[in-house]
Motif scaffolding. Structure first.
Motif: not given
Length: 318
Positions: A211-236
């Motif tokens: 499953v994981l080797p076939l899921s590189s696309a969704i992993i990359a997308v979620l990684a970017l979503y999460y990374f951007v969320g952490h990078w822009n987090d100022y409220f915390t």
């Protein structure tokens, strides 16, 4: 008779193939008009999106007086790096960069470690109670305890003024969980699991090796979503952190910008006019925007190619 016997001659005639006639038809005047209108609309939308970003870039390098007077439109004028010098002269910014990189990288890793296995498990139709579990996840999207209960909870857990207050409370995004679950539902054939079972591979081995080797696309997308969320987090950092050495980059830049604005409003008795001080503050503001967004602009092109495959397949349930 051979299976590769040629078709009758009349079948090879182009006039007998309907699509061939339409393929050779040229566009009419109406088609060209529609194409031109669509290209104009697309060009206007692109300009409306790109120009504000371009203006911030050129304004950050231009003379603040020329920017405030409206002389800077397409190219920088009176090129200067005074705004960036003031931003990077503050030692706190390097600590903020380091903190944000740590929070973003570790936080994204934790997000993926939690989200991907949970989404895969919830995509399995033989998981007992998966609808109830999914309902409990979805419930948190609409109902929460609120800021004060969260603050008291984080205080009791010892998360205040620590790295983990940026990571653990947002360990999973339900929206991203739903996208990943839909991806596993629609993109990983059940036949693969059946074949894995025949080979004696259990669920864990099936997940890790297939499953994981076939899921590189969704992993990359979620990684970017999460990374951007952490990078822009100022409220915390604004609410749960009161030690400057723990501030992420966004809070450090906010402090620099507020300091410049305060200096501009309180410069009445100083040797620098309020107008000049405000112009300097505006240039610092443009520099702060570039400093905070440049790493993401550099990262995005490397992951953009995964978006169509990862997001569209994961967002539409077939």
């Amino acid at each position: 008779m051979s299976a590769t016997t040629a078709m009758p001659a009349e079948k090879l005639d182009g006039s007998q193939i309907p699509w061939n006639k339409h393929k050779m038809q040229s566009k009419g005047v109406g088609d060209w008009i529609v194409d031109v209108i669509m290209w104009i609309i697309i060009a206007l939308v692109v300009i409306a999106v790109i120009y504000p970003l371009w203006f911030i870039v050129i304004a950050s390098f231009s003379n603040p007086q020329m920017v405030s007077s409206g002389e800077v439109t397409l190219l920088p004028k009176g090129i200067t790096t005074a705004g960036y010098q003031r931003v990077f002269a503050d030692d706190r910014i390097w600590q903020g960069y380091l903190n944000t990189i740590i929070y973003s990288v570790v936080g994204t890793a934790v997000n993926l470690i939690v989200t991907i296995p949970a989404a895969f498990a919830l995509s399995r139709k033989d998981l007992w109670g998966r609808r109830v579990i999914m309902f409990l996840f979805t419930f948190t999207m609409y109902f929460a305890g609120g800021m004060i209960p969260n603050y008291l909870l984080f205080k009791d857990l010892g998360l205040l003024n620590s790295m983990w207050v940026f990571i653990l409370p947002t360990a999973v995004s339900v929206w991203n969980l739903i996208i990943a679950r839909s991806f596993f539902d629609t993109s990983i054939p059940e036949d693969l699991h059946d074949a894995a079972q025949i080979d004696g591979i259990g669920y864990f081995g099936y997940f890790m090796k297939i499953v994981l080797p076939l899921s590189s696309a969704i992993i990359a997308v979620l990684a970017l979503y999460y990374f951007v969320g952490h990078w822009n987090d100022y409220f915390t950092g604004l609410i749960y952190v009161n030690k400057e050495e723990k501030y992420p980059l966004q809070n450090v830049l906010q402090s620099i910008l507020l300091g410049a604005q305060t200096a501009a409003t309180g410069s009445t008795g100083s040797g620098v006019s309020a107008v000049a001080q405000q112009q300097i503050a505006d240039q610092i503001k443009y520099g702060v925007i570039i400093v905070s967004t440049l790493p993401l602009l550099i990262l995005y092109p490397f992951l953009q190619k995964y978006f169509n495959k990862g997001v569209m397949i994961g967002a539409v349930k077939g």
